[in-house]
Design a protein around this motif. Structure first.
Motif, mmCIF file in Angstrom:
data_model
loop_
_atom_site.group_PDB
_atom_site.id
_atom_site.type_symbol
_atom_site.label_atom_id
_atom_site.label_comp_id
_atom_site.label_asym_id
_atom_site.label_seq_id
_atom_site.Cartn_x
_atom_site.Cartn_y
_atom_site.Cartn_z
ATOM 1 N N LYS A 273 41.372 -2.547 6.390
ATOM 2 C CA LYS A 273 42.650 -2.321 7.050
ATOM 3 C C LYS A 273 43.396 -3.631 7.185
ATOM 4 O O LYS A 273 42.794 -4.594 7.620
ATOM 5 C CB LYS A 273 42.364 -1.730 8.435
ATOM 6 N N GLN B 156 40.458 -10.329 15.147
ATOM 7 C CA GLN B 156 40.724 -9.762 13.825
ATOM 8 C C GLN B 156 40.679 -10.875 12.773
ATOM 9 O O GLN B 156 40.883 -12.048 13.090
ATOM 10 C CB GLN B 156 42.083 -9.055 13.834
ATOM 11 N N LYS C 258 38.848 -5.615 9.264
ATOM 12 C CA LYS C 258 40.164 -5.408 9.865
ATOM 13 C C LYS C 258 40.833 -6.760 10.074
ATOM 14 O O LYS C 258 40.302 -7.631 10.752
ATOM 15 C CB LYS C 258 40.034 -4.672 11.202
ATOM 16 N N PHE D 159 44.998 8.954 18.350
ATOM 17 C CA PHE D 159 45.412 7.711 19.012
ATOM 18 C C PHE D 159 46.246 8.054 20.239
ATOM 19 O O PHE D 159 47.280 8.700 20.121
ATOM 20 C CB PHE D 159 46.251 6.851 18.063
HETATM 21 C C1 PBG Z 1 44.131 -0.916 17.857
HETATM 22 C C2 PBG Z 1 44.531 -0.319 16.551
HETATM 23 C C3 PBG Z 1 45.602 -0.778 15.813
HETATM 24 C C4 PBG Z 1 45.742 0.083 14.730
HETATM 25 C C5 PBG Z 1 44.732 1.043 14.822
HETATM 26 N N1 PBG Z 1 43.979 0.774 15.954
HETATM 27 C C6 PBG Z 1 46.545 -1.882 16.086
HETATM 28 C C7 PBG Z 1 46.044 -3.232 16.354
HETATM 29 O O1 PBG Z 1 44.940 -3.612 15.982
HETATM 30 O O2 PBG Z 1 46.790 -3.967 16.991
HETATM 31 C C8 PBG Z 1 46.832 -0.034 13.711
HETATM 32 C C9 PBG Z 1 47.193 1.184 12.946
HETATM 33 C C10 PBG Z 1 48.505 1.130 12.271
HETATM 34 O O3 PBG Z 1 49.210 0.095 12.247
HETATM 35 O O4 PBG Z 1 48.885 2.169 11.715
HETATM 36 N N2 PBG Z 1 42.881 -0.949 18.230
#
Ligand code: PBG
Length: 332
Positions: free
Chosen positions: A256, A229, A202, A84
């Motif tokens: 997730k 989401q 997600k 990331f």
């Molecule tokens: C963004 C993404 C997020 C996470 C992984 N990829 C955050 C979001 O959707 O705002 C979250 C991972 C975590 O909270 O550990 N594309």
């Protein structure tokens, strides 16, 4: 339903809980280092290991430090790392071109891990948020997150990540049609063996808070992500997203957040019987760390128990910031 063979006293379930040896013999699930995917944050610079205040024990790593982390993961037997990128405000605009620049920090990180530890599977994140001035995962115009324009951008990201050597692409954007579009583009470009682990179910979750700090997106995010989401109230919709992503060519799917959504994990595993993952997200990690730091829970025990909960729910693997700590314990 549990199959009770005989009424009390024929059945005394405590017989099999009596000693550590008998408990070990009859244990239904086991933890393995091979089920771990380690999410890591990368940034520009050299010799940098920058703490993230809301995620104690997690760091933003410059690429040289990432190489050390990759070798550490290899030595621990962790099969995969997920990258990331943390990006500075100056890297962000409304059109997000840096997201598909072959030399952006994420793509250089893929190559760095591959060079340092060639046997480790490299997973990516496909979403525009690290490069988007408004913090969203898709292209925004007049306050609307545009689906089809976003998919075009995400496909470009996917191709460049595959070109950089990624083994597993992780679309986390939740746009409609992205898996099919990526799969087709990958085939055409000759990347037919690059796997897609779709962030399929997600949810629009407040548990992502610390992550947005970690990647530098908190300040940028305008509004929320509820138009793409999933609503945390919805179960059928999560399953529909999984079915759709598998139809479009996802090889593996993810639920997730993790612990608060284990009902989804169990349903996905039972209904689709595909490799199923959960992401123990930043807020879950932060809660365990914070309570442990206060002496309110035994952090190590809770960490391992949470891993077992994922296994019991049907996960084939877990993305967790605890990965190196769990691996160290499991390796004795
Ligand atoms: C963004 C993404 C997020 C996470 C992984 N990829 C955050 C979001 O959707 O705002 C979250 C991972 C975590 O909270 O550990 N594309």
């Amino acid at each position: 339903m549990a199959d009770i063979k005989a009424p009390f006293v024929g059945t005394r379930l405590r017989r099999l809980r009596r000693t550590p040896a008998i408990r070990a013999l009859t244990r239904e699930n086991r933890l393995s280092v091979e089920d771990l995917i380690w999410p890591v944050f990368v940034r520009e610079g050299e010799g940098i290991r920058e703490p993230i205040s809301s995620m104690p024990g997690v760091y933003r790593l410059s690429l040289d430090m990432l190489e050390n982390a990759a070798r550490e993961a290899g030595a621990l037997g962790i099969p995969a790392i997920c990258i990331f990128p943390y990006t500075d405000q100056s890297m962000k605009n409304e059109t997000c071109e840096i997201a598909w620049d072959p030399d952006n920090i994420g793509n250089r990180a893929i190559r760095a891990v591959k060079a340092a530890a060639p046997d480790i599977a490299v997973m990516t994140d496909i979403a525009l948020d690290p490069y988007n001035a408004n913090g969203h995962d898709g292209i925004v115009r007049d306050g609307i997150i545009l689906n089809d324009e976003s998919v075009e951008a995400l496909v470009k990201m996917a191709l460049v990540q595959a070109e950089s050597g990624a083994d597993i692409l992780g679309p986390s954007d939740m746009m409609d049609g992205r898996i099919g579009a990526m799969r087709q583009a990958l085939e055409q470009a000759g990347h037919k063996d690059v796997a897609i682990l779709s962030y399929a179910a997600k949810y629009a979750s407040a548990f992502y808070g610390p992550f947005r700090d970690a990647v530098g997106a908190s300040g940028a995010l305008k509004g929320d992500k509820k138009t793409y989401q999933i609503d945390p109230a919805n179960r059928a919709e999560g399953l529909a997203c999984v079915a759709r992503d598998l139809d479009e060519g996802a090889d593996m799917v993810m639920v997730k957040p993790g612990l608060p959504y284990l009902d989804m994990v169990r349903d996905v595993k039972d209904q689709f019987a595909v490799p199923t993952f959960a992401y123990q997200v930043s807020g879950e990690y932060a809660m365990i760390e914070a309570a442990a730091a206060n002496g309110w829970i035994d952090g190590e025990k809770v960490m391992l128990e949470s891993m077992m909960a994922f296994r019991r729910a049907g996960c084939d693997g877990v993305l967790t910031y605890f990965a190196p700590r769990v691996a160290t314990i499991l390796n004795g």
